[in-house]
Design a protein around this motif. Structure first.
Motif, PDB file in Angstrom:
ATOM      1  N   ASP A  83       0.831  -1.199   0.000  1.00 41.74           N
ATOM      2  CA  ASP A  83       0.000   0.000   0.000  1.00 41.74           C
ATOM      3  C   ASP A  83       0.868   1.252   0.000  1.00 41.74           C
ATOM      4  O   ASP A  83       1.916   1.293   0.637  1.00 41.74           O
ATOM      5  N   MET A  84       0.371   2.297  -0.671  1.00 40.39           N
ATOM      6  CA  MET A  84       0.886   3.634  -0.426  1.00 40.39           C
ATOM      7  C   MET A  84       0.266   4.129   0.878  1.00 40.39           C
ATOM      8  O   MET A  84      -0.877   3.777   1.199  1.00 40.39           O
ATOM      9  N   VAL A  85       1.012   4.920   1.630  1.00 36.19           N
ATOM     10  CA  VAL A  85       0.518   5.435   2.910  1.00 36.19           C
ATOM     11  C   VAL A  85      -0.495   6.546   2.651  1.00 36.19           C
ATOM     12  O   VAL A  85      -0.220   7.478   1.895  1.00 36.19           O
ATOM     13  N   ASN A  86      -1.658   6.438   3.286  1.00 33.79           N
ATOM     14  CA  ASN A  86      -2.718   7.410   3.039  1.00 33.79           C
ATOM     15  C   ASN A  86      -2.421   8.744   3.719  1.00 33.79           C
ATOM     16  O   ASN A  86      -1.770   8.815   4.754  1.00 33.79           O
ATOM     17  N   GLY A  87      -2.954   9.814   3.111  1.00 30.31           N
ATOM     18  CA  GLY A  87      -2.834  11.152   3.670  1.00 30.31           C
ATOM     19  C   GLY A  87      -4.086  11.951   3.376  1.00 30.31           C
ATOM     20  O   GLY A  87      -5.160  11.391   3.206  1.00 30.31           O
ATOM     21  N   GLY A  88      -3.954  13.274   3.297  1.00 27.78           N
ATOM     22  CA  GLY A  88      -5.106  14.135   3.096  1.00 27.78           C
ATOM     23  C   GLY A  88      -5.501  14.840   4.372  1.00 27.78           C
ATOM     24  O   GLY A  88      -4.866  14.694   5.420  1.00 27.78           O
ATOM     25  N   GLY A  89      -6.586  15.607   4.286  1.00 29.11           N
ATOM     26  CA  GLY A  89      -7.068  16.353   5.445  1.00 29.11           C
ATOM     27  C   GLY A  89      -7.892  15.494   6.381  1.00 29.11           C
ATOM     28  O   GLY A  89      -7.764  14.263   6.399  1.00 29.11           O
TER      29      GLY A  89
END
Length: 590
Positions: A356-362
């Motif tokens: 998985d790519m590591v999740n981000g965002g607000g």
């Protein structure tokens, strides 16, 4: 909350923890480990540094037990490190390496800033040749970490921990080390196996624009079986009568590089991941051009005493070997990037990796990412149609920050390049569910361009945009409702999260009062019976009758309040009957 130490944490050598060579696929004979006891301090907003406050065991984050600190670093805090060490220079250049630091850091040596780095999950290094001294040296690192107050990649870290969200960690969490190299040296190697043409493609990057002739030798158990000389850093090596890598036969070949005075050792495997159809015309995942059932588990990579950081190399090995002994062949590394030694052990032990790519965002809209998808498979049911990419989704999925979106692609590119040579890595997951998801088709194409040799699950579970190589479902509470096969969708079907059956073992839980699970059990026989039925009846039937080609059970181990693991959080108890689990998994083969 209960302080749970693993068996490896109980015997930790604080002066020299995790001192195994950190980069097995790009190995030199130079390795000076700087892990161990450092000085630290944590100062709040608008408070100037006025001295160190105590000792911390690196590379464990200050929030963890094994660090010896056990303090939360707030978004307005600054974390300070100091390491005094002796050094004697023997070669031309000295590189200072950090495996990972969460999140933003400034590094100085002997009073001079050597560089800065932003991003919490990937390695970086600095040339410190002009600053390092023969004798005592003073290394300092200053760190800030916004955790969920920012839009950066952060995984499941939150100050409001509970359920599927966990204690945040900050600062240095992978090995810090020094390496000596010649004045000119190899900076990177790229290895691409091609079993259809019986060759290994090689690309070598060098520190000087004028590249010398590079010698390459392929070794099989200390015997040279092929060799080449590269004049421009690129070439292919033909191989004959070679072994194919698989979980059943994790065969690795050594490869050696020589460029000027530099020597680098690595390894590779001959294997191929792809999609195709079986003899019945059903879309399937393929390993080495043959249908293969990916039977795996979600692996969050958390430790009761080290959080993101395993207490030892043996601990990493234990998780992989135990899951393989239970009959699984795949681990989905869930929104975390591990140290390279973890991937090395998957390579040599024979465990396929989904990354998985590591999740981000607000700040996430919990209705969008956590509630609606569990109610009747709203986003999984293909009858409602695929959801098109749209800029209005930036707001819905907390991706309005343009800088954060740009950072996602930068981090993705670094991750793919960093892990490209890992033989066991079969699949990339750019997004998990709707956690910070945006421009999914663009992201899928971006990954494909970087690495056309692997599969892509562009948005594991939901929201589906019809891209990638997996018709991906997350199903916990409803029947398995995916179609046998959609003529318009040639992607194999993957049940990429399911299960989550939980049972508490008192004395081995983080939270004494409550626990989270998708289905809770309170007796061993009922827990075993439920999992046996899940695999031997429901999963087996879907594999045979509905074209199911992969499963990812939730999960390897308990994590804090979440007790869905087949292992307890401290790794002391295998919660499921090993004999039953292995027998059930034996049936899941194509």
């Amino acid at each position: 909350m209960e302080r749970l130490l693993t068996r490896w944490g109980k015997v930790l050598d604080k002066n020299c923890p995790l001192n195994d060579y950190p980069r097995p696929q790009f190995k030199r004979d130079s390795f000076i480990c700087l892990n161990g006891i450092w000085n630290y301090a944590i100062y709040g907003e608008n408070k100037k540094f006025s001295g160190f406050q105590g000792e911390i065991v690196v590379p464990f984050s200050p929030e963890s037990i094994l660090s010896g600190v056990e303090k939360l670093v707030q978004p307005t805090d600054t974390l300070y490190y100091q390491k005094l060490f002796n050094f004697t220079k023997t070669k031309s250049k000295v590189l200072l390496h950090f495996g990972a630091v969460d999140y933003k850091c400034t590094v100085s040596l002997n009073g001079t800033v050597v560089g800065e780095h932003t991003g919490g999950y990937l390695p970086f290094s600095f040339d410190v040749t002009s600053l390092i001294l023969n004798g005592e040296n003073d290394l300092r690192v200053t760190v800030t970490d916004p955790t969920e107050t920012g839009t950066q990649a952060r995984g499941k870290q939150t100050f409001n921990r509970g359920g599927i969200w966990y204690t945040p960690q900050s600062g240095i969490w992978q090995t810090v080390w020094l390496e000596e190299v010649p004045y000119d040296y190899i900076t990177n190697i790229k290895l691409t196996p091609d079993i259809d043409n019986d060759e290994l493609q090689i690309e070598v990057a060098y520190s000087n624009e004028v590249m010398p002739e590079i010698g390459v030798m392929v070794m099989d158990k200390n015997k040279m079986i092929a060799a080449a000389k590269l004049t421009d850093g690129k070439g292919t090596i033909k191989l004959e009568n070679y072994e194919l890598w698989s979980p059943e036969n994790p065969y690795l070949y050594d490869i050696k590089f020589a460029a000027g005075d530099d020597r680098v050792d690595s390894y590779f495997a001959m294997r191929k991941f792809s999609t195709g159809v079986d003899s019945d015309g059903t879309p399937r995942f393929m390993l080495n051009n043959k249908p293969y059932f990916f039977n795996g588990l979600l692996d969050q990579g958390y430790w009761s005493d080290g959080l993101y950081t395993a207490p030892s190399d043996e601990a990493l090995i234990y998780d992989i070997e135990t899951m393989k002994d239970l009959g699984f062949n795949t681990l989905r590394k869930h929104i975390k990037i591990e140290p390279l030694r973890w991937y090395y052990h998957c390579d040599r032990l024979g465990m396929i990796v989904w990354q998985d790519m590591v999740n981000g965002g607000g700040k996430y809209n919990f209705l969008a990412i956590g509630t609606l998808p569990f109610l009747g498979m709203l986003f999984n049911n293909k009858k409602v149609g695929r959801v098109p990419d749209s800029k209005r989704n930036y707001l819905f999925y907390a991706r309005t920050d343009e800088k954060g979106r740009e950072e996602y692609f930068k981090d993705s590119e670094e991750m793919v390049k960093h892990l490209y040579n890992v033989p066991s890595l079969a699949l990339w997951t750019p997004f998990n569910e709707a956690w910070g998801q945006f421009d999914s088709v663009k992201a899928c194409e971006f990954y494909r361009q970087l690495d056309p040799t692997r599969l892509i699950d562009h948005a594991s579970g939901w929201v589906d945009h019809g891209a990638g190589d997996v018709n991906s479902f997350h199903i916990y509470f409803t029947p398995f409702m995916f179609p046998k096969f959609n003529k318009e969708d040639k992607r194999p079907i993957g049940l990429t999260e399911f299960g989550g059956y939980s049972m508490r073992f008192r004395g081995h839980t983080y939270n004494k009062e409550k626990f989270f699970g998708y289905r809770k059990y309170y007796a061993q026989e009922k827990f075993d019976a439920a999992i046996k039925h899940l695999y031997e009846d429901r999963i087996y039937k879907c594999m045979k009758e509905k074209g199911l080609s992969a499963t990812i059970y939730t999960e390897v181990s308990d994590v804090e309040d979440e007790l869905n693991g087949l292992l307890t959080y401290d790794r002391e108890v295998i919660k499921v009957s090993p004999e039953m689990m292995k027998a059930a998994n034996e049936k899941l083969k194509l």
